[in-house]
Each structure stands twice: as structure tokens, then as C-alpha cells.
Motif scaffolding. Structure first.
Motif, mmCIF file in Angstrom:
data_model
loop_
_atom_site.group_PDB
_atom_site.id
_atom_site.type_symbol
_atom_site.label_atom_id
_atom_site.label_comp_id
_atom_site.label_asym_id
_atom_site.label_seq_id
_atom_site.Cartn_x
_atom_site.Cartn_y
_atom_site.Cartn_z
ATOM 1 N N SER A 15 11.404 0.854 0.004
ATOM 2 C CA SER A 15 10.958 0.264 1.259
ATOM 3 C C SER A 15 9.564 0.767 1.614
ATOM 4 O O SER A 15 8.795 0.089 2.307
ATOM 5 N N ARG A 16 9.251 1.960 1.142
ATOM 6 C CA ARG A 16 7.897 2.496 1.212
ATOM 7 C C ARG A 16 7.467 2.922 -0.181
ATOM 8 O O ARG A 16 8.297 3.304 -1.006
ATOM 9 N N ILE A 17 6.165 2.857 -0.445
ATOM 10 C CA ILE A 17 5.628 3.332 -1.722
ATOM 11 C C ILE A 17 5.359 4.815 -1.567
ATOM 12 O O ILE A 17 4.481 5.231 -0.801
ATOM 13 N N ARG A 18 6.134 5.658 -2.274
ATOM 14 C CA ARG A 18 6.050 7.102 -2.130
ATOM 15 C C ARG A 18 5.595 7.763 -3.432
ATOM 16 O O ARG A 18 5.898 7.291 -4.539
ATOM 17 N N VAL A 19 4.901 8.879 -3.275
ATOM 18 C CA VAL A 19 4.505 9.705 -4.416
ATOM 19 C C VAL A 19 5.656 10.653 -4.731
ATOM 20 O O VAL A 19 6.084 11.433 -3.872
ATOM 21 N N LEU A 58 3.993 16.169 0.972
ATOM 22 C CA LEU A 58 4.407 15.031 0.149
ATOM 23 C C LEU A 58 5.914 15.121 -0.052
ATOM 24 O O LEU A 58 6.413 15.523 -1.101
ATOM 25 N N THR A 59 6.650 14.724 0.958
ATOM 26 C CA THR A 59 8.068 15.078 1.059
ATOM 27 C C THR A 59 8.970 14.346 0.073
ATOM 28 O O THR A 59 10.154 14.660 -0.013
ATOM 29 N N ALA A 60 8.440 13.370 -0.680
ATOM 30 C CA ALA A 60 9.257 12.691 -1.690
ATOM 31 C C ALA A 60 9.085 13.292 -3.076
ATOM 32 O O ALA A 60 9.706 12.829 -4.034
ATOM 33 N N LEU A 61 8.296 14.351 -3.197
ATOM 34 C CA LEU A 61 8.036 14.937 -4.515
ATOM 35 C C LEU A 61 9.301 15.515 -5.131
ATOM 36 O O LEU A 61 10.056 16.244 -4.482
ATOM 37 N N LEU A 104 0.842 -1.191 0.000
ATOM 38 C CA LEU A 104 0.000 0.000 0.000
ATOM 39 C C LEU A 104 0.877 1.241 0.000
ATOM 40 O O LEU A 104 2.011 1.229 0.501
ATOM 41 N N THR A 105 0.365 2.308 -0.568
ATOM 42 C CA THR A 105 1.072 3.586 -0.561
ATOM 43 C C THR A 105 1.273 4.075 0.873
ATOM 44 O O THR A 105 0.409 3.864 1.745
ATOM 45 N N TYR A 106 2.409 4.692 1.116
ATOM 46 C CA TYR A 106 2.748 5.259 2.421
ATOM 47 C C TYR A 106 1.558 6.068 2.948
ATOM 48 O O TYR A 106 1.022 6.948 2.270
ATOM 49 N N THR A 107 1.132 5.775 4.174
ATOM 50 C CA THR A 107 -0.117 6.309 4.707
ATOM 51 C C THR A 107 -0.154 7.835 4.690
ATOM 52 O O THR A 107 -1.182 8.443 4.335
ATOM 53 N N ARG A 108 0.948 8.488 5.053
ATOM 54 C CA ARG A 108 0.939 9.958 5.074
ATOM 55 C C ARG A 108 0.734 10.524 3.680
ATOM 56 O O ARG A 108 0.066 11.558 3.511
ATOM 57 N N ASP A 109 1.308 9.874 2.677
ATOM 58 C CA ASP A 109 1.097 10.343 1.305
ATOM 59 C C ASP A 109 -0.365 10.176 0.902
ATOM 60 O O ASP A 109 -0.930 11.038 0.213
#
Length: 521
Positions: free
Chosen positions: A406-410, A431-434, A362-367
Motif C-alpha cells: 500500500s506504500r512503497i517502503r525501503v 527506516l522502520t521497514a528495514l 512514489l516511495t513513502y515520503t518519510r523513507d
């Protein structure tokens, strides 16, 4: 194509059990939500079950009516979803409220009825739950016979909702996917509790009441509206009436499944091919149910599956029992053999067989939370912005790019030139991985949100909107930012000096803004 499905192999006019008017105590309330897809009004079927319109649980697709005669109302409407072979794959999801960590029976029903046009064959498309690919939906054989199909699985609620999705797939066919009905039923903690639902889900292959005839056993006899299909064939079938306390069985089968059985001839083994389909080499959940047909009696026999011992010395009484395996390897056609171990011959009353398949990530919950906030800030978000934003692979939301680590990030949002309106949510800044953002060429208004936490951001395209206010000075502190397009908005104030002093920054501010003092283009 994974074989995690069942087919409705009886005529449409008997799709729902026709009950006669009799004086019975009211059945237990079904613990779930039944959706009649494509309809605008609720209905109550002849078993007293309430079906609701599906529109409150999905924002995409078009309701369609079928004009065929003899259809139960639940099959006479459907919801159809757009599909274009030249566009990226899109999934369309029902989002259903759930109790976290509870398990749910999910059943989807499909009756095509030629809805995509005369001569257009039924579409074959994907079915998805949360971030997990479930199976491909193929109703071709049933449509040719004038029948409906259903697919049933058991899933754990990993959050406060479960999303059930259909998705077009150009690898199969090119016409629009659809759905006729959706059932979502909460199961007690004991039912199928030996499966590790943190790792796997279960897809139904067969649920059978041996020795019975007629229509499947369903609600109200089965309190969760599971279907127990009859099977007799040329084998010796018997019927008795038991007073079995089914609440003592973990899976809580209906008591009536113990009233019929297939019995071996005296001093002979019982050999049964079940299910009738060939299975791919995989792990399966098997549950078999037994009860002696005579009161206060018992018999002993051995159970083999494909010549491997499943249970030795099983003693069956009139009180009934079940035996099961959570991970039994099967491949091809399956044979169940019961060999006698006492004077009375072996018998079997019922069985369930599920395929096990691994859960997707599943996508990282915070994202997910922040994307949902962004969705609420858009007046007309893309139709497929429901369900998991990134998973399964190949079915991310329109305009959303993800990275599987390790996490699914946007990692990117590209909603340019989509005719969107609303405002830019401050949640974009969470969305800190943008690395890339583009909301260009839309009708967004309001200020540019604070984006100082986006340390990975390289490109920010917000041109050709109706944005107002000042440029946040913190944009100049983003060390990796090398492209900033803000022209053709209604921005005012001074341009932050730290932006003008970034030599590697491709900065476009004019025309269309009103900065002071005048700013280079």
C-alpha cells in the motif's frame, strides 16, 4: 514503445531561430530553467534566453564535447552516463526545484553525434520523471539524417522537486545513454488544466500551426517556448493578421498561430490526416484552435475525428476559439474532418495532441527524507542516488531494496564493499521497514546509531569499518535480529548482556575491537 515524443525535423543549423536586430518591446521572461548539458559556462542564445550549466543539478555522468561543425552551442555538448549490460539497471536524475502542485513543461533534447565511438549506433534508453516511466528515447532515425530529437511532456510537481532521469536498458542497446539539453518551464494554472495530473501526465505527440511555412513558432511568440510546427501540404492555405487576445484561451497559444489556416474549398469538407504517425490504442488530449480569416466574420461547421462527432455546429469568429477533449480514444492513423454548415467553408488554424499515461507511485515520503539524510552522511554516495529511491520498478537506487505494498517502503540497504566513507546517519533508525542492513567493508567512522525502532530488522552487518564507541544496548531488544556482525572495527566498552544472552543470534564481535572485559568471539 509508447509514442509520447516528438522529433525535431529541421536542420541543426536552424535548431534555434535566428532573430534579426529589430526594435521590439522586450519579450516576457521565460518562467523556467534551461540547462545546457555537459557545458561549464552559461550562454545566451539569439532569442535572449539564458542557458545554464547542468552540473549543479546532477552528480553523475561525464561532460562530452562534439567536434561537428555548424552546431548551435546547446547541441555541441552533452552529458554521457555509464551503462553496463551485466549490472543492475541504474537511472541518473536531474533534481530540479519546483513549486509543489504546479505543473511543468519538461523538454529533453538529444543529439548523439557519434559520442560513443565511430560505428557505434545511438543508444536506445529509458526516460523517467519522478517515479514514472515516460518513454524510451530512440534517436536512431534522426541521427542518420543528422538531426536532433526532443521529447516534451507536462507533469505535476508532487513535491518541492521534480526529477528527470535517463536510464540504460539492456533490452534495447548496450551503449551509454546521454542528454544534450533539458528545459523545465512552469505553466500557469489555466494551461492544460482539464487534465487530472494527480492521475496522469501528458506526452506531446504533435503541436501544429496549419497553413504556415518555415521554422516552428517558438519563444518569444510562445511565452512558454512551445514548438508549433508548420504544416501546409497540398491544401489551401491562407494568411491573415488577427488581433486576438490569447490570454482568454486557457492554453494561452501564441497569437501568430491564428494568422494562418488551412481552408476547405467552397462547399467542400476539409479532410486532414493529423498527426502523420500511427497511434497506439489509448486516451489522448486533443486541442484544436480556430479563427475566421476575415475580420468581423464568422462561419459554422462540424468537427469529426475518425468519423466520430467531436463538436457539432461550431461557430468560429475572427475573435478565435478552441475546443478540446481531455480523454479521446484514438488508434492508428487519425483523420480530422470539418464539414460545412454555412456559406463560408470550414478552416483550422492549429492543434495540439498529447498522449496520456498513468503516473507511477512514489516511495513513502518519510523513507525518502531519511535516505536523503543518509546520503548526506556519506562522502562519496553512489552516483545514482538521486530521484525517487524505489520507482519505477527495476530502477531503485544502488544498494536499496524496496517493497511495493500500500506504500512503497525501503526494506534493505546493502552498501557493502563500495569504498564508501563518512558516518552512519541516525536516520537509518527511522527506516522502520528495514529487515537487512549491510555497510560492511567500507571506511565508515563514528558510532553505531540508535536502531531501536527497527522492529523488523533481521540482519545487521557493519564489519570491516572504522566505527568507534559502544554497542547500543537496544540492539539486544530487537526480537527478529538473528545476525549481527561487528568485527574489525574500533568499538569499545562492554558488550550488552542482552546480546550475549540471545541464543539464536549469530554474533561476530572479534577480531578488531577492544571490548572490556574480554568478549567471546
Amino acid at each position: 514503445m509508447p509514442l509520447y515524443f516528438c522529433r525535431l525535423l529541421f536542420i541543426l543549423s536552424t535548431f534555434f531561430v535566428r532573430t534579426q536586430s529589430q526594435q521590439h518591446p522586450p519579450p516576457p521572461k521565460l518562467p523556467g530553467l534551461l540547462l545546457d548539458c555537459g557545458t561549464s559556462a552559461p550562454l545566451v542564445d539569439e532569442r535572449g534566453l539564458q542557458w545554464f550549466p547542468d552540473g549543479a543539478y546532477i552528480g553523475a555522468g561525464a561532460p562530452r564535447n562534439l567536434s561537428l561543425s555548424g552546431l548551435f552551442p546547446t547541441l555541441s555538448t552533452l552529458r554521457s552516463f555509464p551503462f553496463s549490460a551485466g549490472s543492475p539497471s541504474r537511472k541518473y536524475c536531474y533534481v530540479l526545484p519546483a513549486v509543489r502542485r504546479s505543473r511543468y513543461l519538461v523538454r529533453t533534447t538529444y543529439f548523439y553525434g557519434g559520442v560513443n565511438g565511430a560505428g557505434v549506433p545511438p543508444p536506445v534508453f529509458d526516460q523517467i520523471v519522478d517515479g514514472t516511466f515516460w518513454t524510451a528515447v530512440n534517436t536512431t532515425q534522426e541521427y542518420a539524417a543528422g538531426m536532433a530529437s526532443y521529447y516534451e511532456g507536462v507533469f505535476l510537481a508532487r513535491g518541492k522537486t521534480i526529477s528527470v532521469c535517463v536510464a540504460g536498458n539492456a533490452a534495447y542497446t548496450l551503449s551509454d545513454p546521454f542528454i544534450s539539453a533539458l528545459e523545465f518551464i512552469r505553466l500557469p494554472d489555466s494551461v492544460y488544466n482539464a487534465t487530472d495530473f494527480n492521475e496522469s501526465a501528458m506526452g506531446l505527440i504533435a503541436r501544429t500551426r496549419f497553413g504556415s511555412t518555415g521554422l516552428p513558432e517558438r519563444y518569444p511568440d510562445d511565452r512558454f517556448d512551445r514548438y508549433w510546427h508548420p504544416l501546409t501540404g497540398s491544401m489551401h492555405a491562407v494568411g491573415r493578421t488577427h488581433n486576438i487576445t490569447v490570454s482568454e484561451f486557457w492554453n494561452i497559444p501564441p497569437a501568430d498561430v491564428f494568422d494562418t489556416a488551412i481552408v476547405a474549398d467552397q462547399d467542400r469538407s476539409l479532410v486532414l490526416q493529423w498527426p502523420s504517425v500511427s497511434l497506439p490504442n489509448s486516451s489522448y488530449y486533443i486541442a484544436l484552435y480556430f479563427a475566421d480569416t476575415a475580420p468581423n466574420s464568422s462561419r459554422t461547421f462540424n468537427v469529426f475525428i475518425n468519423d466520430y462527432s467531436f463538436y457539432s455546429g461550431l461557430t468560429v469568429t475572427s475573435s478565435g476559439l478552441s475546443v478540446f477533449s481531455t480523454k479521446w480514444i484514438l488508434s492508428g492513423l487519425t483523420t480530422i474532418t470539418l464539414t460545412p454548415g454555412s456559406t463560408l467553408p470550414p478552416l483550422i488554424n492549429a492543434g495540439e495532441l498529447f498522449g496520456l499515461f498513468s503516473l507511477g507511485k512514489l516511495t513513502y515520503t518519510r523513507d525518502v527524507i531519511n535516505l536523503e539524510n543518509i546520503k548526506r552522511s556519506i562522502k562519496n554516495p553512489p552516483e545514482d542516488w538521486n530521484g525517487d529511491p524505489c520507482m519505477p520498478r527495476g530502477y531503485s537506487w544502488t544498494g536499496v531494496t524496496c517493497f511495493e505494498g500500500s506504500r512503497i517502503r525501503v526494506v534493505a540497504l546493502n552498501l557493502s564493499s563500495m569504498g564508501l566513507s563518512g558516518f552512519l546517519s541516525p536516520s537509518i533508525g527511522n527506516l522502520t521497514a528495514l529487515t537487512n542492513i549491510s555497510f560492511a567493508d567500507n571506511n565508515f567512522s563514528g558510532p553505531i546509531p540508535e536502531l531501536s525502532q527497527l522492529k523488523m530488522l533481521k540482519k545487521l552487518h557493519l564489519q570491516d569499518n572504522q566505527l568507534t564507541g559502544k554497542i547500543p544496548h537496544t540492539l539486544g531488544n530487537l526480537k527478529k535480529l538473528h545476525e549481527l556482525f561487528l568485527q574489525n572495527n574500533n568499538l569499545t566498552g562492554e558488550v550488552p548482556a542482552n546480546l550475549l544472552q540471545k541464543p539464536a543470534l549469530n554474533l561476530k564481535l572479534l577480531p578488531g575491537n577492544n571490548f572490556s572485559p574480554s568478549t567471546p568471539t
